[in-house]
Design a protein around this motif. Structure first.
Motif, PDB file in Angstrom:
ATOM      1  N   TYR A   1       0.847  -1.194   0.000  1.00  0.00           N
ATOM      2  CA  TYR A   1       0.000   0.000   0.000  1.00  0.00           C
ATOM      3  C   TYR A   1       0.882   1.243   0.000  1.00  0.00           C
ATOM      4  O   TYR A   1       1.135   1.836   1.060  1.00  0.00           O
ATOM      5  CB  TYR A   1      -0.933  -0.006   1.210  1.00  0.00           C
TER       6      TYR A   1
ATOM      7  N   HIS B   1     -10.296   0.667  -2.742  1.00  0.00           N
ATOM      8  CA  HIS B   1      -9.482  -0.344  -3.405  1.00  0.00           C
ATOM      9  C   HIS B   1     -10.333  -1.356  -4.172  1.00  0.00           C
ATOM     10  O   HIS B   1      -9.809  -2.141  -4.962  1.00  0.00           O
ATOM     11  CB  HIS B   1      -8.654  -1.139  -2.373  1.00  0.00           C
TER      12      HIS B   1
ATOM     13  N   GLY C   1      -3.081  -2.704  -3.357  1.00  0.00           N
ATOM     14  CA  GLY C   1      -4.081  -1.829  -3.934  1.00  0.00           C
ATOM     15  C   GLY C   1      -3.703  -0.362  -3.876  1.00  0.00           C
ATOM     16  O   GLY C   1      -2.825   0.052  -3.113  1.00  0.00           O
TER      17      GLY C   1
END
Length: 373
Positions: free
Chosen positions: A267, A352, A302
């Motif tokens: 992330y 996401h 994501g």
């Protein structure tokens, strides 16, 4: 004489029959070098995450979503096997474990582990393999913090080493493992979602991972076991994720005898790094997996900017797939999105989410599965 001869023929024929790959141990997912073997096929696998699917209350909805994963070519689904509360939310709300100052009560009722039963049953039906996680580092759905009053601690750091906390935690693990011990739908048992121990010596988490994985192995010698961590703590460029400040020594933990494969997440926006930085993050973990001869699972990833879902995440997928001979065994994007048939409502969008049938789905699922072959 005729009866004896016939019996001999039947016995010989039975011995000669091949074992059914869809029954028993032959169908248990396993490690094959730095790859996974599912139903006798060793290859790179794609999948996704759905924290919410065990909390659906309609079996038909669970069934439909599993069928969508099957037809899309997904094979692995990571789910929450925990849902911890400190007060009873009532019969209409799903929860798995209720905590009080005196301890914990496991909910095996219709709004409890029977909802997890429905997910496992649907996964068996559609050939989906589940990673089931036992506790959350974060407070969503209770997490380690739900245990605090029951076991006399006030931080996650204390939770890892407190005997009473670990006894309650292991009791829950035992209850869940016992329900699905023989199920071919179980891909792996997972210790926790993103365990951290900020500022701790890495030995704290390594000791906890060793003890917990040893305990799970004592209950189930067949299914794989993994940590569920973000992948912190390894040699790299010195940026925050590579540091050991969250108490993780990734290589040391992966080397433990009962940890079957490595997990790591990605992330960039939350970690203060660039999207392109993610490619070296993937290959850095693959290198360690290759050295230790264990698979790497790119377990969560994501970006929250919807316009970047395809362009950014597909590059990570290509990097991971490109390293399939160098330690990478599969990837699971965060997170699955679908429409709940009974209500007509879409599942949770946290920025996401990749919805079934969308253009992002075509990019990150259909095209990715095609590349895998």
């Amino acid at each position: 004489m005729k009866l004896a001869f016939l019996l001999s023929v039947l016995i010989t024929a039975a011995i000669a029959l091949p074992s059914n790959p869809n029954n028993g141990r032959a169908s248990i997912s396993k490690v094959d070098g730095t790859k996974f073997n599912i139903d006798g096929v060793t290859k790179y696998y794609a999948g996704t995450n759905s924290y919410w699917i065990p909390f659906l209350t309609n079996d038909g909805d669970v069934d439909t979503i599993m069928s969508h994963l099957q037809t899309s070519g997904h094979k692995i689904l990571r789910i929450w096997g925990f849902n911890d509360v400190k007060s009873n939310p009532g019969s209409g709300t799903v929860y798995f474990q209720l905590f009080s100052s005196s301890g914990a009560t496991i909910n095996t009722g219709a709004n409890g582990l029977q909802r997890l039963d429905a997910v496992v049953k649907a996964a068996e039906k559609y050939g989906i393999r589940l990673i089931i996680n036992f506790v959350n580092n974060w407070t969503d759905f209770g997490g380690m913090a739900a245990y605090f009053s029951a076991c006399g601690v006030n931080s996650n750091e204390q939770w890892y080493a407190a005997t009473r906390c670990q006894t309650i935690y292991q009791n829950y693990i035992k209850a869940v493992v016992a329900r699905y011990r023989t199920s071919t739908a179980i891909f792996a048992w997972e210790l926790a979602n993103e365990p951290r121990c900020k500022g701790c010596q890495t030995s704290v988490l390594t000791s906890w991972i060793r003890k917990t994985s040893d305990y799970i192995k004592s209950l189930d010698t067949d299914h794989m076991i993994t940590v569920g961590d973000e992948g912190f703590g390894l040699a790299g460029d010195g940026s925050y994720p590579y540091q050991f400040s969250e108490g993780i020594d990734w290589a040391a933990n992966l080397a433990l005898p009962n940890i079957s494969f490595g997990t790591f997440h990605l992330y960039p926006s939350g970690w203060g790094v660039s999207n392109s930085w993610g490619n070296s993050w993937i290959t850095s973990h693959a290198k360690i997996c290759k050295q230790l001869n264990k698979p790497c699972l790119f377990e969560e990833y994501g970006v929250t900017t919807e316009a970047q879902h395809c362009s950014v995440e597909s590059e990570w997928q290509k990097t991971s797939l490109g390293a399939k001979e160098e330690g990478m065994a599969g990837d699971l994007f965060w997170q699955l999105g679908d429409t709940v048939k009974s209500s007509g409502q879409k599942t949770h969008n946290d920025g996401h989410t990749i919805y079934y049938g969308s253009s992002d789905w075509k990019c990150l699922v259909d095209e990715h599965v095609k590349r895998i072959g």
